[in-house]
Design a protein around this motif. Structure first.
Motif, PDB file in Angstrom:
ATOM      1  N   GLN A  60     -31.127 -72.795  50.733  1.00 47.31           N
ATOM      2  CA  GLN A  60     -32.102 -72.859  51.825  1.00 47.31           C
ATOM      3  C   GLN A  60     -31.724 -71.961  53.000  1.00 47.31           C
ATOM      4  N   VAL A  61     -30.435 -71.580  53.089  1.00 45.69           N
ATOM      5  CA  VAL A  61     -30.027 -70.665  54.152  1.00 45.69           C
ATOM      6  C   VAL A  61     -30.712 -69.321  53.959  1.00 45.69           C
ATOM      7  N   TRP A  62     -30.653 -68.767  52.724  1.00 50.15           N
ATOM      8  CA  TRP A  62     -31.311 -67.490  52.463  1.00 50.15           C
ATOM      9  C   TRP A  62     -32.826 -67.623  52.610  1.00 50.15           C
ATOM     10  N   ALA A  63     -33.369 -68.786  52.190  1.00 49.60           N
ATOM     11  CA  ALA A  63     -34.812 -68.987  52.320  1.00 49.60           C
ATOM     12  C   ALA A  63     -35.231 -68.907  53.785  1.00 49.60           C
ATOM     13  N   GLY A  64     -34.427 -69.504  54.671  1.00 51.24           N
ATOM     14  CA  GLY A  64     -34.725 -69.426  56.093  1.00 51.24           C
ATOM     15  C   GLY A  64     -34.640 -68.013  56.629  1.00 51.24           C
ATOM     16  N   ILE A  65     -33.606 -67.249  56.186  1.00 52.60           N
ATOM     17  CA  ILE A  65     -33.463 -65.852  56.614  1.00 52.60           C
ATOM     18  C   ILE A  65     -34.638 -65.032  56.122  1.00 52.60           C
ATOM     19  N   HIS A  66     -35.028 -65.257  54.867  1.00 52.85           N
ATOM     20  CA  HIS A  66     -36.145 -64.521  54.277  1.00 52.85           C
ATOM     21  C   HIS A  66     -37.425 -64.750  55.065  1.00 52.85           C
ATOM     22  N   ASP A  67     -37.716 -66.005  55.390  1.00 50.43           N
ATOM     23  CA  ASP A  67     -38.953 -66.316  56.116  1.00 50.43           C
ATOM     24  C   ASP A  67     -38.902 -65.777  57.546  1.00 50.43           C
ATOM     25  N   ARG A  68     -37.745 -65.881  58.199  1.00 52.06           N
ATOM     26  CA  ARG A  68     -37.627 -65.449  59.602  1.00 52.06           C
ATOM     27  C   ARG A  68     -37.802 -63.937  59.731  1.00 52.06           C
ATOM     28  N   LEU A  69     -37.247 -63.193  58.753  1.00 52.55           N
ATOM     29  CA  LEU A  69     -37.338 -61.738  58.813  1.00 52.55           C
ATOM     30  C   LEU A  69     -38.610 -61.192  58.172  1.00 52.55           C
ATOM     31  N   GLY A  70     -39.375 -62.064  57.518  1.00 57.79           N
ATOM     32  CA  GLY A  70     -40.614 -61.613  56.885  1.00 57.79           C
ATOM     33  C   GLY A  70     -40.389 -60.637  55.751  1.00 57.79           C
ATOM     34  N   LEU A  71     -39.379 -60.908  54.909  1.00 58.26           N
ATOM     35  CA  LEU A  71     -39.064 -60.004  53.809  1.00 58.26           C
ATOM     36  C   LEU A  71     -40.099 -60.152  52.702  1.00 58.26           C
ATOM     37  N   SER A  72     -40.109 -59.177  51.802  1.00 58.13           N
ATOM     38  CA  SER A  72     -41.085 -59.181  50.715  1.00 58.13           C
ATOM     39  C   SER A  72     -40.700 -60.206  49.649  1.00 58.13           C
ATOM     40  N   ASP A  73     -41.658 -60.515  48.759  1.00 57.60           N
ATOM     41  CA  ASP A  73     -41.399 -61.465  47.678  1.00 57.60           C
ATOM     42  C   ASP A  73     -40.328 -60.959  46.730  1.00 57.60           C
ATOM     43  N   ALA A  74     -40.132 -59.643  46.662  1.00 59.86           N
ATOM     44  CA  ALA A  74     -39.123 -59.082  45.767  1.00 59.86           C
ATOM     45  C   ALA A  74     -37.707 -59.471  46.198  1.00 59.86           C
ATOM     46  N   ALA A  75     -37.536 -59.827  47.485  1.00 60.45           N
ATOM     47  CA  ALA A  75     -36.214 -60.190  47.992  1.00 60.45           C
ATOM     48  C   ALA A  75     -36.090 -61.693  48.211  1.00 60.45           C
ATOM     49  N   ARG A  76     -36.984 -62.490  47.611  1.00 63.83           N
ATOM     50  CA  ARG A  76     -36.971 -63.924  47.844  1.00 63.83           C
ATOM     51  C   ARG A  76     -35.814 -64.615  47.130  1.00 63.83           C
ATOM     52  N   THR A  77     -35.318 -64.054  46.024  1.00 61.76           N
ATOM     53  CA  THR A  77     -34.213 -64.674  45.284  1.00 61.76           C
ATOM     54  C   THR A  77     -32.942 -64.685  46.121  1.00 61.76           C
ATOM     55  N   ASP A  78     -32.261 -65.819  46.128  1.00 63.07           N
ATOM     56  CA  ASP A  78     -31.009 -65.959  46.862  1.00 63.07           C
ATOM     57  C   ASP A  78     -30.000 -64.923  46.353  1.00 63.07           C
ATOM     58  N   PRO A  79     -29.526 -63.988  47.204  1.00 61.51           N
ATOM     59  CA  PRO A  79     -28.595 -62.952  46.741  1.00 61.51           C
ATOM     60  C   PRO A  79     -27.276 -63.520  46.249  1.00 61.51           C
ATOM     61  N   PHE A  80     -26.925 -64.744  46.662  1.00 58.57           N
ATOM     62  CA  PHE A  80     -25.673 -65.339  46.202  1.00 58.57           C
ATOM     63  C   PHE A  80     -25.758 -65.811  44.758  1.00 58.57           C
ATOM     64  N   GLU A  81     -26.971 -65.826  44.205  1.00 60.97           N
ATOM     65  CA  GLU A  81     -27.114 -66.179  42.794  1.00 60.97           C
ATOM     66  C   GLU A  81     -26.850 -64.984  41.889  1.00 60.97           C
ATOM     67  N   ALA A  82     -26.776 -63.785  42.483  1.00 57.42           N
ATOM     68  CA  ALA A  82     -26.511 -62.586  41.696  1.00 57.42           C
ATOM     69  C   ALA A  82     -25.047 -62.558  41.266  1.00 57.42           C
ATOM     70  N   ALA A  83     -24.726 -61.702  40.307  1.00 53.43           N
ATOM     71  CA  ALA A  83     -23.346 -61.562  39.831  1.00 53.43           C
ATOM     72  C   ALA A  83     -22.475 -61.019  40.944  1.00 53.43           C
ATOM     73  N   PRO A  84     -21.167 -61.386  40.961  1.00 58.84           N
ATOM     74  CA  PRO A  84     -20.264 -60.868  41.997  1.00 58.84           C
ATOM     75  C   PRO A  84     -20.300 -59.357  42.063  1.00 58.84           C
ATOM     76  N   TRP A  85     -20.160 -58.864  43.294  1.00 57.05           N
ATOM     77  CA  TRP A  85     -20.245 -57.422  43.493  1.00 57.05           C
ATOM     78  C   TRP A  85     -19.020 -56.713  42.962  1.00 57.05           C
ATOM     79  N   ASN A  86     -19.238 -55.620  42.261  1.00 53.02           N
ATOM     80  CA  ASN A  86     -18.177 -54.728  41.817  1.00 53.02           C
ATOM     81  C   ASN A  86     -18.630 -53.298  42.077  1.00 53.02           C
ATOM     82  N   PRO A  87     -17.691 -52.424  42.425  1.00 51.68           N
ATOM     83  CA  PRO A  87     -18.090 -51.038  42.635  1.00 51.68           C
ATOM     84  C   PRO A  87     -18.798 -50.486  41.404  1.00 51.68           C
ATOM     85  N   ALA A  88     -19.947 -49.884  41.619  1.00 55.18           N
ATOM     86  CA  ALA A  88     -20.700 -49.331  40.493  1.00 55.18           C
ATOM     87  C   ALA A  88     -19.982 -48.121  39.914  1.00 55.18           C
TER      88      ALA A  88
END
Length: 254
Positions: A60-88
């Protein structure tokens, strides 16, 4: 015992204590506790940020940030659900097998999406460290006091208590009388007084409960004229004058 001033406590927490300050800390548990608390702030301020150790915030933290900043639906998924970051890995040149090249714009977006949790974590760590530093500085400023007079309080006949009184000068110019006493054999309640040497003129600062009390000294009261600190046993009779029955007494020594 006169305690170390706040400036000396801060230097001790930074590891710059002088020989006299170190000797004082060896015998004063109160100042040692203050230095230990300040050292925690210093350690937190010097420690490198470690976003990977931060707990994962609720979705719900990301959901609140998403709504407050008015981001697009493409960025609605919680970024913390993505795989851990590694250098590409570096983009390899097209081979002769006929594979299609990877668009650089797509790679850049994927990197930014994977880095978002680390960016948010680092920002949270920075906020925590800034808050800790602000708390430490504000506490040092607020606690700036200097003991300008003190006396050990002696028991009067029929009493066996012991105590001490100190006058603290605050950074804002105000003064406080800090009184400690081991206990009370009072039949009524204890009242703290400042008394003139003629023992005729006296000013009540308030009642004392427990083993320590802090009392504001009136700004226009001259301690040279009222140097005697007195704790009296007062009956519950509604009479505001001194009962004449003192438990502890001492003369302030500036």
């Amino acid at each position: 015992m006169q305690h170390l001033p706040p400036e000396a406590l801060a230097l001790c927490a930074l590891g710059e204590a002088g020989p006299e300050d170190t000797a004082h800390l060896d015998s004063c548990t109160e100042c040692t506790a203050e230095v230990t608390a300040l050292q925690r702030v210093v350690t937190a301020g010097r420690a490198p940020a470690a976003p990977e150790a931060l707990p994962r915030p609720p979705s719900q933290v990301w959901a609140g940030i998403h709504d407050r900043l008015g981001l697009s639906d493409a960025a609605r998924t919680d970024p913390f659900e993505a795989a851990p970051w590694n250098p590409a890995p570096p983009v390899e040149a097209p081979t002769t097998s006929g594979a299609s090249p990877v668009p650089l714009d797509s790679v850049r977006k994927r990197r930014e999406r994977r880095r978002l949790p680390q960016i948010l974590g680092a920002a949270a760590a920075a906020v925590v460290l800034a808050a800790a530093g602000t708390w430490g500085i504000s506490r040092i400023v607020a606690d700036r006091t200097e003991t300008i007079a003190a006396v050990d309080l002696d028991p009067l006949p029929a009493y066996s208590e012991s105590g001490r009184a100190e006058v603290d000068q605050r950074s804002d110019g105000g003064r406080e009388l800090v009184v400690t006493a081991t206990g009370s054999g009072a039949q009524g309640f204890r009242e703290v007084w400042l008394i003139a040497p003629d023992v005729e003129r006296m000013v009540s600062l308030g009642t004392m409960e427990g083993t320590e009390g802090r009392f504001t000294i009136p700004a226009n009261l001259d301690l040279d004229e009222y140097p005697i600190v007195d704790i009296s046993d007062e009956p519950f009779d509604g009479n505001p004058t001194h009962s004449g029955d003192s438990i502890l007494r001492g003369v302030l020594d500036p």
